[in-house]
Enzyme design. Structure first.
Site, PDB file in Angstrom:
ATOM      1  N   TRP A 142       0.847  -1.206   0.000  1.00 40.07           N
ATOM      2  CA  TRP A 142       0.000   0.000   0.000  1.00 40.07           C
ATOM      3  C   TRP A 142       0.883   1.258   0.000  1.00 40.07           C
ATOM      4  O   TRP A 142       0.544   2.268  -0.608  1.00 40.07           O
ATOM      5  CB  TRP A 142      -0.906  -0.011   1.244  1.00 40.07           C
ATOM      6  N   HIS A 143       2.024   1.165   0.705  1.00 39.41           N
ATOM      7  CA  HIS A 143       2.874   2.349   0.822  1.00 39.41           C
ATOM      8  C   HIS A 143       3.530   2.730  -0.491  1.00 39.41           C
ATOM      9  O   HIS A 143       3.879   3.894  -0.688  1.00 39.41           O
ATOM     10  CB  HIS A 143       3.959   2.125   1.887  1.00 39.41           C
ATOM     11  N   GLY A 144       3.712   1.800  -1.374  1.00 45.97           N
ATOM     12  CA  GLY A 144       4.322   2.155  -2.644  1.00 45.97           C
ATOM     13  C   GLY A 144       4.651   0.939  -3.454  1.00 45.97           C
ATOM     14  O   GLY A 144       4.764  -0.175  -2.933  1.00 45.97           O
TER      15      GLY A 144
END
Lengths: 512, 368
Positions: free
Chosen positions: A354-356
């Site tokens: 989700w963060h990247g």
């Protein structure tokens, strides 16, 4: 003048935000009618979000109306995605509620998941996917026959997608009735204090607030001013200063000594916390000034006694979202031990992703997943052993913090790109930094990243943070008379501005 | 005597309103007092920002000690057009030995140049011979791209803020013509937002905003933060800054058209407004304090009107704004762009300036 002020993204730390917010706030409380207030906030929220994409409005709109598409900035149409997401979730909510059968409800919620996650996946992960497929094709000795597609990631898409998904899922689970007032839903998704970088507000907590006309007398102005000031201090004065030190190290970790690796890692741990929690504090304060309450996102995470505890205190809105909508949907702990561990690992891997779109984020999530499993096992096996309990009273916090720091190194080590080309891989940076940090082997690097004075600064920051966690600093300003409070706040701002950087670093979580 | 009969207690609502109004005024005031107190404390203990070229030139002038006896002050039309070595050579040839320092700075007009002059002269012990100042009216409106550059922030102190405040209310031609109310109103509405920018610069500079971060990072990383010093030539003249180009294309056409207009109709003389005149008087006072002869120069530039001093006694006023009188300074071949001379043109201008000063100093023979 207004066009010039909105010509680039408005950051909460900037001076121009103050007068833009003063207009929004003044107008909001000047309007008496509840609907008018919501319409005003919705317009302000979309204007706020739009200015992240369109450049100077004085140039953008003439070009748009003249049909000069080439002259428009890249991604100028992304604000429409926010409307699309809102419209779709509105329809999905009504569809779920109106469905006669359970199957019908499921079809609607699956449609919402596919579209929301599809849009997120395309913008956020297409490039990652394509890059990896290209690497595999090249590894097989073939030449990829397609040109890479350059996709620009819309700001805040991960946040508002999760937020709108929470609405569909809550309606599907019958925890919430479908929202019939489009205005309420649109405001919930686009509310400007949190649209770009969270916290990820749940429909269940925000939508009921949109049905009650807020009252100025209920606003804790003093608390809001202090919270905003604290957020500014964290982000601008502490986060950005520490960030300068860690940036120097992570640009070339092989040049620096092992002590430097420690300094840079601790600085990064401080930077990411201050940056994100500072932004959240400001967002919460702004929302409170407008009469709305956002959820808390941090609870002194570096004083966590275990990784499990850490995830109850760090980015709470995301971790609770993942727990409620992913981990529990996967089956949670309602099965064998292995089944539970699988669910934990999947949740954390996806949380990392989700963060990247990067393998280092996946690895970061995976390591946290493994740590959660190890902690669970540890607790189960050492339960009741008094010596372990006694030792853990002293060791739990430092050991957890040490582990968190190790994972921050991986989180921080992103690919270095010049003109889209990877000139240095994240895992290469992470490997070098971890070797220095964990094994004290700097591989020949001797340079010092900064003066030893930094240890005193870090110790002072830790002491203030500890005092604050014990609520030693959070009450005295309430006891001051109003005039003294105003004077102290003025003095505080003078000092904060003295210590603010000349140029702000971008909020780290804006890229997610 | 019953007080309440003569001074009735206001009804409850009134009291509430008065209290709210007092709070509304008083609390921001308290905030400002707290802010100003700390700002003042920081101002008195922390050095100001380093401004590219400005600080370098001032430091270079100070480093030269009292060796220089002539100071050249003004905007780019001084910074890149008056060559100290040429000027000194021409003065020496006329029997007036000088050693000049070029304190001109690109984009610097009053009141900025006055501030730089004050800073440069604050350590001066020996008298000066000449103070050559480019004569420009006060300019409050900053170029957009220059607004947040360090040289502009650097110049914002209390005196300069006062000048900008007065400039809001003074139309730029108010001493020369009768200004209509609507024109005055337009001037005020244009300048008020500009004053807000100046006020922010003032707070930024005087309260040393961001200086703490710069100094902390400098001591942590061992590298100077903010503007890096740029070695200043001993005479203040940055030769390398001159772009090697010549006026051409559309700009040349525009220049030729304007030149023809100005030859046909030379620019008129004006005194601007009271604020601009006061700035000239401030420079005159500085020149007197340091024993210098003030030379006010209107640079060779195609203007619609030429600003000059009203009280010119004891001042040498040199006007190069009429192209028909100084054709060599207006030749298109000697122009780098519309407003500036090439290196060759600058040499001619420097010598012409020296000749004019020497000429002005000659004792006048009384006519029979």
């Amino acid at each position: 003048m207004i066009a010039a002020a909105l010509a680039r993204p408005v950051l909460f730390v900037e001076f121009r935000f103050l007068w833009i917010f003063a207009i929004i706030l003044g107008m909001h409380w000047a309007l008496r009618n509840h609907t008018a207030r919501k319409v005003w906030l919705l317009l302000a929220s979309h204007a706020f979000y739009t200015c992240f994409f369109i450049g100077n409005p004085a140039e953008f709109f003439p070009n748009l109306f003249a049909g000069k598409w080439a002259a428009l900035p890249e991604g100028w149409w992304f604000p429409a995605l926010l409307w699309f997401s809102t419209g779709m979730d509105y329809a999905v909510g009504l569809g779920i509620e109106g469905a006669k059968t359970e199957r019908g409800r499921k079809i609607w919620v699956v449609a919402s998941l596919i579209v929301n996650l599809g849009v997120l996946g395309f913008f956020k992960y297409y490039g990652f996917f394509e890059e990896n497929v290209r690497a595999v094709v090249e590894w097989l000795g073939l030449t990829p026959g397609w040109e890479p597609l350059r996709i620009f990631l819309p700001y805040g898409i991960s946040f508002y997608t999760f937020q709108s998904l929470s609405y569909s899922l809550e309606v599907y689970r019958r925890h919430l009735p479908a929202e019939r007032n489009f205005l309420n839903l649109a405001m919930f998704i686009a509310f400007f204090p949190q649209v770009v970088a969270g916290p990820i507000v749940r429909a269940m907590t925000f939508l009921p607030q949109t049905r009650i006309n807020p009252l100025w007398k209920n606003v804790d102005v003093r608390g809001c001013l202090i919270l905003f000031f604290t957020g500014f201090l964290k982000k601008a004065c502490i986060g950005d200063t520490l960030g300068t030190v860690s940036d120097s190290y992570f640009a070339a970790p092989e040049s620096y000594s092992a002590v430097s690796a420690w300094i840079a890692t601790l600085c990064y741990a401080g930077q990411i916390y201050c940056d994100f929690s500072g932004y959240t504090d400001m967002a919460i304060a702004i929302a409170r000034m407008l009469g709305y309450e956002l959820c808390a996102n941090f609870n002194f995470p570096y004083f966590s006694a275990s990784v499990t505890d850490f995830w109850r205190r760090w980015h709470i809105s995301l971790s609770s979202w993942l727990r409620d909508y992913l981990y529990i949907s996967l089956g949670g702990n309602r099965g064998s031990k292995l089944f539970t561990y699988r669910n934990m690992l999947i949740t954390m891997l996806l949380g990392g992703l989700w963060h990247g779109a990067s393998w280092t984020f996946v690895l970061w999530g995976g390591l946290h997943g493994l740590a959660l499993i190890v902690h669970r096992e540890w607790v189960a096996r050492t339960n009741g052993i008094a010596a372990v309990r006694a030792a853990m009273r002293w060791l739990a916090v430092p050991v957890t913090f040490y582990w968190i720091c190790i994972t921050w190194i991986i989180f921080r080590s992103q690919d270095v790109r010049i003109g889209g080309e990877v000139v240095r891989h994240g895992y290469d940076i992470a490997g070098q930094a971890l070797r220095s940090f964990v094994l004290f082997d700097a591989n020949g690097g001797t340079k010092s990243v900064c003066d030893p004075m930094i240890w005193w600064i870090l110790a002072a920051l830790a002491a203030v943070h500890f005092a604050n966690s014990r609520r030693w600093l959070s009450r005295w300003w309430r006891l001051l008379p109003a005039w003294a409070f105003a004077a102290v706040l003025g003095a505080g701002w003078a000092l904060a501005l003295f210590m603010k950087p000349t140029v702000y670093k971008q909020f780290i979580y804006f890229q997610f | 005597m019953n007080q309440s009969a003569t001074c009735p207690i206001p009804p409850r609502d009134w009291r509430r309103w008065i209290r709210t109004a007092l709070m509304g005024l008083g609390l921001p005031l308290c905030f400002a007092v707290g802010f100003a107190a700390i700002g003042w404390a920081l101002h008195s203990r922390v050095p100001p920002i380093r401004a590219r070229k400005v600080s370098d030139k001032i430091e270079a002038f100070h480093a030269g000690g009292d060796a220089f006896d002539t100071l050249l002050v003004g905007s780019s039309r001084t910074a890149v057009q008056i060559v100290p070595s040429e000027f000194d050579a021409a003065m020496a040839a006329r029997g007036i030995p000088t050693r000049s320092f070029n304190l001109g700075l690109e984009g610097f007009r009053p009141p900025d140049d006055t501030m730089v002059l004050e800073r440069a002269l604050e350590k001066r012990t020996k008298p000066l011979k000449f103070l050559v100042v480019e004569c420009n009216p006060v300019e409050s409106v900053l170029e957009k791209e220059d607004r947040w550059t360090s040289p502009y922030i650097f110049t914002h102190d209390a005196r300069r803020l006062g000048v900008y405040w007065r400039q809001i209310w003074a139309h730029e031609r108010s001493l020369d013509m009768k200004i209509r109310f609507t024109a005055h109103l337009k001037h005020v509405t244009n300048y008020l937002p500009e004053f807000v920018v100046h006020f922010r610069h003032f707070v930024w500079n005087e309260c040393r905003i961001s200086r703490g971060s710069q100094l902390l990072l400098a001591s942590l990383t061992g590298q100077p933060q903010g503007e890096k010093p740029r070695a200043c030539p001993p005479d203040g003249f940055y030769v390398k800054d001159r772009p090697k180009k010549i006026l051409q294309g559309a700009e040349l056409t525009r220049y030729r058209r304007k030149l023809a207009e100005r030859i046909a109709l030379p620019p008129g003389i004006g005194h601007g407004d009271r604020v601009s005149q006061d700035e000239l008087l401030a420079k005159k006072a500085l020149a007197e304090r340091h024993g210098a002869t003030l030379v006010l120069v209107s640079a060779p530039f195609l203007k619609d009107w030429v600003f000059t001093i009203r009280e010119a006694d004891g001042v040498i006023v040199l006007d190069y704004s009429d192209p028909s009188r100084f054709p060599e300074l207006y030749s298109p071949g000697g122009r780098m762009d519309f407003g500036h001379l090439t290196a060759a043109g600058a040499r001619i201008y420097s010598r012409t300036l020296a000749d004019s000063i020497a000429e002005a100093l000659k004792p006048r023979t009384p006519s029979p």
